[in-house]
Motif scaffolding. Structure first.
Motif, PDB file in Angstrom:
ATOM      1  N   LEU A  98       0.848  -1.189   0.000  1.00 42.70           N
ATOM      2  CA  LEU A  98       0.000   0.000   0.000  1.00 42.70           C
ATOM      3  C   LEU A  98       0.885   1.241   0.000  1.00 42.70           C
ATOM      4  N   VAL A  99       0.514   2.254  -0.784  1.00 38.56           N
ATOM      5  CA  VAL A  99       1.252   3.520  -0.828  1.00 38.56           C
ATOM      6  C   VAL A  99       0.326   4.619  -0.321  1.00 38.56           C
ATOM      7  N   ASP A 100       0.760   5.328   0.706  1.00 38.59           N
ATOM      8  CA  ASP A 100      -0.116   6.278   1.398  1.00 38.59           C
ATOM      9  C   ASP A 100       0.471   7.683   1.481  1.00 38.59           C
ATOM     10  N   PHE A 101      -0.255   8.647   0.928  1.00 40.75           N
ATOM     11  CA  PHE A 101       0.018  10.072   1.117  1.00 40.75           C
ATOM     12  C   PHE A 101      -1.316  10.719   1.486  1.00 40.75           C
ATOM     13  N   THR A 102      -1.734  10.595   2.728  1.00 44.66           N
ATOM     14  CA  THR A 102      -3.034  11.151   3.124  1.00 44.66           C
ATOM     15  C   THR A 102      -2.837  12.113   4.288  1.00 44.66           C
ATOM     16  N   GLY A 103      -3.340  11.755   5.454  1.00 42.94           N
ATOM     17  CA  GLY A 103      -3.153  12.533   6.667  1.00 42.94           C
ATOM     18  C   GLY A 103      -2.787  11.590   7.792  1.00 42.94           C
ATOM     19  N   PRO A 104      -2.236  12.099   8.899  1.00 41.44           N
ATOM     20  CA  PRO A 104      -1.758  11.215   9.964  1.00 41.44           C
ATOM     21  C   PRO A 104      -2.815  10.241  10.489  1.00 41.44           C
ATOM     22  N   GLY A 105      -4.022  10.730  10.758  1.00 41.42           N
ATOM     23  CA  GLY A 105      -5.058   9.854  11.290  1.00 41.42           C
ATOM     24  C   GLY A 105      -5.428   8.742  10.332  1.00 41.42           C
ATOM     25  N   SER A 106      -5.659   9.102   9.075  1.00 37.19           N
ATOM     26  CA  SER A 106      -6.002   8.100   8.067  1.00 37.19           C
ATOM     27  C   SER A 106      -4.855   7.132   7.846  1.00 37.19           C
ATOM     28  N   SER A 107      -3.646   7.660   7.788  1.00 31.87           N
ATOM     29  CA  SER A 107      -2.482   6.827   7.519  1.00 31.87           C
ATOM     30  C   SER A 107      -2.308   5.752   8.581  1.00 31.87           C
ATOM     31  N   VAL A 108      -2.447   6.126   9.846  1.00 27.79           N
ATOM     32  CA  VAL A 108      -2.327   5.153  10.935  1.00 27.79           C
ATOM     33  C   VAL A 108      -3.377   4.054  10.778  1.00 27.79           C
ATOM     34  N   GLU A 109      -4.584   4.442  10.420  1.00 27.45           N
ATOM     35  CA  GLU A 109      -5.659   3.469  10.223  1.00 27.45           C
ATOM     36  C   GLU A 109      -5.345   2.528   9.064  1.00 27.45           C
ATOM     37  N   TYR A 110      -4.858   3.078   7.952  1.00 31.92           N
ATOM     38  CA  TYR A 110      -4.571   2.253   6.775  1.00 31.92           C
ATOM     39  C   TYR A 110      -3.425   1.281   7.052  1.00 31.92           C
TER      40      TYR A 110
ATOM     41  N   GLY B  75      -1.552  24.796   0.329  1.00 34.80           N
ATOM     42  CA  GLY B  75      -2.460  23.839   0.940  1.00 34.80           C
ATOM     43  C   GLY B  75      -1.789  22.898   1.930  1.00 34.80           C
ATOM     44  N   LYS B  76      -0.483  23.032   2.116  1.00 29.21           N
ATOM     45  CA  LYS B  76       0.232  22.120   3.025  1.00 29.21           C
ATOM     46  C   LYS B  76      -0.140  22.437   4.466  1.00 29.21           C
ATOM     47  N   LEU B  77      -0.424  21.397   5.239  1.00 31.13           N
ATOM     48  CA  LEU B  77      -0.927  21.591   6.594  1.00 31.13           C
ATOM     49  C   LEU B  77       0.165  21.710   7.642  1.00 31.13           C
ATOM     50  N   ASP B  78       1.177  20.848   7.596  1.00 25.96           N
ATOM     51  CA  ASP B  78       2.167  20.818   8.665  1.00 25.96           C
ATOM     52  C   ASP B  78       3.330  21.756   8.376  1.00 25.96           C
TER      53      ASP B  78
ATOM     54  N   ARG C 280       7.580  28.776   4.596  1.00 25.44           N
ATOM     55  CA  ARG C 280       6.835  29.660   3.705  1.00 25.44           C
ATOM     56  C   ARG C 280       5.790  28.844   2.953  1.00 25.44           C
ATOM     57  N   ARG C 281       4.623  29.430   2.709  1.00 24.62           N
ATOM     58  CA  ARG C 281       3.539  28.770   1.997  1.00 24.62           C
ATOM     59  C   ARG C 281       3.012  29.703   0.917  1.00 24.62           C
ATOM     60  N   ALA C 282       3.058  29.239  -0.337  1.00 24.20           N
ATOM     61  CA  ALA C 282       2.608  30.102  -1.429  1.00 24.20           C
ATOM     62  C   ALA C 282       2.280  29.284  -2.668  1.00 24.20           C
ATOM     63  N   GLY C 283       1.187  29.619  -3.317  1.00 26.23           N
ATOM     64  CA  GLY C 283       0.860  29.064  -4.619  1.00 26.23           C
ATOM     65  C   GLY C 283       0.869  27.552  -4.660  1.00 26.23           C
TER      66      GLY C 283
END
Length: 261
Positions: A70-82, A155-158, A200-203
């Motif tokens: 399985l290849v996972d690029f989601t979010g921490p909560g979902s990733s732990v579950e998967y 759109g990056k969260l962390d 920095r977060r942009a575009g």
């Protein structure tokens, strides 16, 4: 694990940026097949010819589709579950998700006692080379100041990025732990030994990282820029193929690169 010549892959977060990139690039490779794609946000359609199923059914679908990795690029909560589902069903996992808490990281490591788990903050070979260069520079210039700057899409969260944190850990491994100062404002003179960290977060920027190593009369700037997400998706697919015949354990992307040298 499987002795097939083509690894059978599952992709989570299939409708996200990285999920779509993985599905697109995998369709052109001759060493793997995506046999399962899942999403929580928009299932029930196709991407790159692969039907997208509801992620809630993942445990059953892993078995029904005879998935190797399985290849996972989601979010921490979902990733732990998967990854927990992978551990239950004997499926290896490649994790590119970042931003895990200490408890979530521990859960992933427990899964690696049952199946191979490869976790990396970055799947770029260029970033792997950058990390090696940073370690060498910090060892050779022990008294120089270090500043780390990372730039990503809006759109990056962390923050800081997982890659920046990995680079900071590399510096600590070479020099010992130092305080990290996140941004500066007002009267804030630099303290000896501290490491400045700037996000920095942009575009739509896929990812840029710069490490500044500065002395009194000279400085060294080491940097990497990703031009598109394909570099990360290709690396993750390489990791998945590599992982498909490994024993249970905890791996990182450096092991994939080292095995090729």
């Amino acid at each position: 694990m499987s002795d097939r010549t083509r690894a059978r892959l599952a992709v989570t977060g299939a409708t996200g940026r990285m999920g779509q990139e993985l599905l697109s690039l995998a369709s052109d490779r001759d060493d793997c097949d995506v046999v399962l794609a899942v999403s929580r946000s928009a299932p029930d359609h196709e991407i790159a010819g692969v039907p997208v199923a509801d992620a809630d059914a993942l445990p059953r679908l892993l078995v029904e589709n005879d998935v190797d990795v399985l290849v996972d690029f989601t979010g921490p909560g979902s990733s732990v579950e998967y990854v927990a589902a992978c551990a239950d069903d004997g499926v290896a996992a490649v994790v590119g998700t970042t931003g895990f808490s200490a408890d979530q990281e521990a859960t992933l490591r427990r899964a690696s006692e049952s199946v191979p788990v490869l976790k990396a903050a970055n799947f770029s070979r260029g970033v792997a080379a950058l990390r090696r260069a940073v370690r060498e520079a910090c060892a050779a210039l022990p008294d120089f100041d270090v500043e780390v700057t990372e730039t990503h899409h809006n759109g990056k969260l962390d923050a800081p990025s997982g890659t920046a944190n990995t680079i900071l850990d590399d510096v600590d491994d070479v020099r010992g732990a130092h305080p990290r100062v996140h941004g500066r404002e007002g009267d804030q003179p630099r303290e000896t030994g501290e490491i400045g960290v700037h996000s920095r977060r942009a575009g739509g920027i896929p990812g840029e990282h710069e490490v500044l190593v500065g002395g009194a009369h000279e400085y060294l700037s080491l940097s990497h820029a990703a031009l598109d997400r394909g570099v990360f998706a290709d690396g993750a697919l390489d990791a998945a193929v590599w992982l498909s015949n490994r024993d249970a354990g905890w791996y990182d992307f450096g092991a994939v690169i080292d095995d090729e040298e």
